[in-house]
Structures are given as structure tokens and as C-alpha cells.
Motif scaffolding. Sequence first.
Motif, short mmCIF file in Angstrom:
data_model
loop_
_atom_site.label_atom_id
_atom_site.label_comp_id
_atom_site.label_asym_id
_atom_site.label_seq_id
_atom_site.Cartn_x
_atom_site.Cartn_y
_atom_site.Cartn_z
N ASP A 1 0.79 -1.23 0.00
CA ASP A 1 0.00 0.00 0.00
C ASP A 1 0.82 1.28 0.00
OD1 ASP A 1 0.99 -0.54 2.53
OD2 ASP A 1 -0.70 0.39 3.57
N LEU A 2 2.16 1.20 -0.02
CA LEU A 2 2.97 2.41 0.04
C LEU A 2 3.10 3.07 -1.33
CD1 LEU A 2 5.90 1.32 2.41
CD2 LEU A 2 3.97 2.82 2.96
N PRO A 3 2.98 4.40 -1.38
CA PRO A 3 3.22 5.09 -2.65
C PRO A 3 4.69 5.00 -3.04
CG PRO A 3 2.91 6.65 -0.85
CD PRO A 3 2.60 5.31 -0.29
N ALA B 1 21.83 -4.37 10.77
CA ALA B 1 22.02 -5.77 10.37
C ALA B 1 20.99 -6.17 9.33
CB ALA B 1 21.92 -6.69 11.58
N GLU B 2 19.77 -5.65 9.46
CA GLU B 2 18.70 -5.92 8.51
C GLU B 2 18.09 -4.59 8.09
OE1 GLU B 2 15.80 -8.79 9.81
OE2 GLU B 2 17.28 -9.82 11.08
N VAL B 3 17.68 -4.50 6.83
CA VAL B 3 17.03 -3.28 6.35
C VAL B 3 15.70 -3.65 5.70
CG1 VAL B 3 19.09 -1.86 6.04
CG2 VAL B 3 18.44 -3.47 4.25
N TYR B 4 14.73 -2.75 5.84
CA TYR B 4 13.39 -2.98 5.32
C TYR B 4 13.06 -1.94 4.24
CZ TYR B 4 12.81 -5.58 9.73
OH TYR B 4 12.94 -6.46 10.77
N GLY B 5 12.06 -2.28 3.44
CA GLY B 5 11.57 -1.35 2.44
C GLY B 5 12.33 -1.45 1.13
N GLU B 6 11.93 -0.62 0.17
CA GLU B 6 12.56 -0.60 -1.15
C GLU B 6 12.80 0.85 -1.57
OE1 GLU B 6 10.32 -2.74 -4.02
OE2 GLU B 6 10.03 -4.49 -2.73
N ALA B 7 13.87 1.06 -2.33
CA ALA B 7 14.18 2.39 -2.83
C ALA B 7 13.02 2.90 -3.67
CB ALA B 7 15.46 2.36 -3.65
N GLY B 8 12.65 4.15 -3.43
CA GLY B 8 11.54 4.75 -4.16
C GLY B 8 10.26 4.83 -3.36
N GLN B 9 10.13 4.01 -2.31
CA GLN B 9 8.91 4.03 -1.51
C GLN B 9 8.87 5.29 -0.63
OE1 GLN B 9 9.12 0.30 0.69
NE2 GLN B 9 7.69 -0.69 -0.72
N VAL B 10 7.66 5.81 -0.46
CA VAL B 10 7.43 6.94 0.44
C VAL B 10 6.81 6.37 1.71
CG1 VAL B 10 6.29 9.16 0.77
CG2 VAL B 10 7.05 8.47 -1.52
N ILE B 11 7.52 6.52 2.82
CA ILE B 11 7.09 5.87 4.05
C ILE B 11 6.67 6.90 5.09
CG2 ILE B 11 8.53 3.83 3.67
CD1 ILE B 11 10.60 5.01 5.56
N PRO B 12 5.70 6.54 5.93
CA PRO B 12 5.28 7.44 7.01
C PRO B 12 6.33 7.50 8.12
CG PRO B 12 3.60 5.78 6.52
CD PRO B 12 4.86 5.34 5.85
N GLU B 13 6.22 8.52 8.94
CA GLU B 13 7.07 8.62 10.13
C GLU B 13 6.84 7.41 11.03
OE1 GLU B 13 7.64 11.53 14.04
OE2 GLU B 13 6.53 12.23 12.28
N GLY B 14 7.93 6.90 11.60
CA GLY B 14 7.83 5.76 12.50
C GLY B 14 7.86 4.42 11.80
N THR B 15 7.94 4.41 10.47
CA THR B 15 8.00 3.15 9.74
C THR B 15 9.33 2.45 10.00
OG1 THR B 15 6.58 3.98 7.97
CG2 THR B 15 7.97 2.10 7.44
N PRO B 16 9.33 1.18 10.30
CA PRO B 16 10.60 0.46 10.52
C PRO B 16 11.44 0.44 9.24
CG PRO B 16 8.73 -0.81 11.34
CD PRO B 16 8.16 0.31 10.55
N VAL B 17 12.71 0.74 9.39
CA VAL B 17 13.64 0.67 8.25
C VAL B 17 14.73 -0.38 8.49
CG1 VAL B 17 13.21 3.03 7.48
CG2 VAL B 17 15.02 2.59 9.16
N GLY B 18 14.75 -0.97 9.67
CA GLY B 18 15.75 -2.01 9.91
C GLY B 18 15.89 -2.38 11.37
N LEU B 19 16.80 -3.32 11.61
CA LEU B 19 17.13 -3.78 12.96
C LEU B 19 18.63 -3.67 13.17
CD1 LEU B 19 15.03 -7.09 13.25
CD2 LEU B 19 14.56 -4.92 14.41
#
Length: 383
Positions: free
Chosen positions: A192-194, A315-333
Motif C-alpha cells: 500500500d505504500l506510494p 544488520a537488517e534493512v526494510y523497504g525498497e528504494a523509491g517508496q514513500v514511508i510514514p514517520e515511525g515506519t521500521p527501516v531495519g534492525l
Amino acid sequence: MRLARVLSAACCAAALWAGSAAAEGRPDPASAARAASAQLEKAALELQGAVDARDRVKALTETIRAYEAGLEAMRDGLRRAAMREAQLSRKLQAREGEIAQLMGVLLTIETAPPPVLMLHPQGPLGSARSGMILAEVTPALNTQAQRLREDLDEVQTLRLLQQNAAKTLEEGLAGVQQARSALSQAIADRTDLPRRFTADPVRTAILISSTETLDGFASGLAEITDEEIPESHADITTRKGQLALPVQGVILHRAGEADAAGIKRAGIVVAARPRALVTAPAPATIRYRGPLLDLGNVVILEPQPDMLIILSGLAEVYGEAGQVIPEGTPVGLMGGEVPEIGAILSLSGDGTGTERSETLYIEVREGGSPVDPETWFRTDKDG
């Protein structure tokens, strides 16, 4: 003479105890540990609801944050409990002599025959003074005996609390691990992310291989796609200095400070616990995520035009380049191994921060040049 000397010593000891107890204050680390246990129980309930939530990513993120806060509070509570127990133990041990002396006074008062108590080397006036001393000392002795009982009860409570903490910690660590696994799956399932652009893996690989510095890579980010990246109208300037740090932790090195190897960097280094969650500090476009140079896994966020927030050391990253994510969205661990229960309990009396073994590097660039991240992030600048 003997009774007068003992009574005089008893008065001094009673005054010493009373003054010490008044100066110490009575912190309650046991209550702090119990409150942390309640936090972990609440997080466990939140986890049950998060799995079926409509926005699973948001719900699981909040659950992990709740677990992290609860575990942090539990560690702090146990550390305070261990420190308080050690303080009380030292106090009781140091006053063994005083306790024995006071017990001797009580024994003398109880066993001495009445005629002896009526006699005093200074005559009737001395006997009257001794009676006055007895009248003053007896309530003080009772008060100190009550405080002694309270101290002994508190030591027993603190030891029992620390023994029972193992189960609570074990359940909390298992719960947060379950939440992290569910979060990884929820992010993988998200559709659902733009998206502002789609990165070209070939172009991205070429850019990585052709640059040797973070500065060079950041300057060439527009080259990772063969399409024109739409202009962003995002603006977070009103929040300057108020952004929360992406990870729960403490500042280890500030911008321009040399680290242990003598290296100075333009960003800040935050010490965090193993497997801590890293989130976007503001709504942003993911400009890049993945391994880069010798920085480990990197996430580059663009919260507004001509501004980049660079996070490295995950160590781990989430999401994909180009996605527009809201504040507080996890991007990694963060990386590292979560300590075993015994190790965590052994650290409860440490308090040196050695349990924050992982480091997140945060760099902020405006107009292509680094700026002090603390102009954007809310940190304890006096710490």
C-alpha cells in the motif's frame, strides 16, 4: 558507671541511626521493577492484537517499541534493586557492632535488679539523669528496631524480585522476537505504500562500484534510476531540533568528535542494544537501502528536497528504494546477539552501558553537505 557508659553509647548510636535514615531517603526500586513487568505484560497483549490488525506494520512496530521500553525498564529496575540490596547489606553489616551494643543495653535494662538501677555513683541526681536517659533511649531503640526489620524485609523482597525476574525477562525476550519476525513478514507483504521511483539494480550496482566515499554515493543518487524522479514538496523545517532518534539509545560520539581510533565523522554515533528497532524519524522517501562501502547496511532517507538522513550499521534493512514511508515506519534492525537471561541479570547491577553493544551512525546532509545532526534531532546535548 558501666550502665551510664552503655546508655550514653546507646544514645549516640540511636542519634546516628536516626540522622542517617533521614538523610538517605527511601527509593523504591522494587516498585519500578514491578511496573516494568506490567509493561511487558501489556506488550504481550498488544502482540496478540497486532497480528490481526488492519495496519499490521504500524501495530507490530508499536508492540516492539512497547517491548523494548518494558525490557529497558526491567533492566533498570533490576539494576536499581541490586544496588539497593547491596547498599542495605553493607549498611547492616557495618552496623553489626552497633546492633550488638544496643542489644546489650536492652539486656542490661531487662536483667539488672531494681536496686542496682537505683544506685548511681553521683547519687540521687545521677540516678534521676539515668532514668531520664532510659526514658529517651527506649523509644529510639524501638524505632531503630522497626527500621532494622524494614531493612531486612526490603532485602528479602529485593532478592525474591530478582529471582522471579528471570521468567518475566524470558517471556519478554520471546515476545519481542516473535514480534520482530511478524514485522518482517508484514513489511514483505505490504503493497500500500506510494512510490516516487523504481530503482534500476544495474545502475545502482554501477554507482556503488564507481564511488569510494559516502559523499560521492550520496551525490550520485539520481543515477540509480533511468526515469526522472518527481519533485517532492515535503517540508519538515518546522520540526528542526525536534525529531526523535531513529533508535532507542544514547549518544556515543557527537559530530566532529574522534572515536577510539581517532577518526572524526560528520555525523553522530548512537549506542543501542542488540536487535533494537530502527524507524524513520519523519515521513520520507527511501532513496537507497542495502550494503554500501565498508558501512554495512545503509538506509538513505529523503524527508524533504535537498536533505538526506543517512543511517548505517544496521544488520537488517526494510523497504525498497523509491517508496514513500510514514514517520515511525521500521527501516531495519540493529545487529548483535541478545544476551542470555543470566547475562542480563548479571548486568542488572552494572549500569555502565556496556549492554548497548551496537552502534548506529547518523549523518544529515543539506544541499550536498553534512550538517550537525543535533540541529535536527532531539538529543540530550548536556549529556
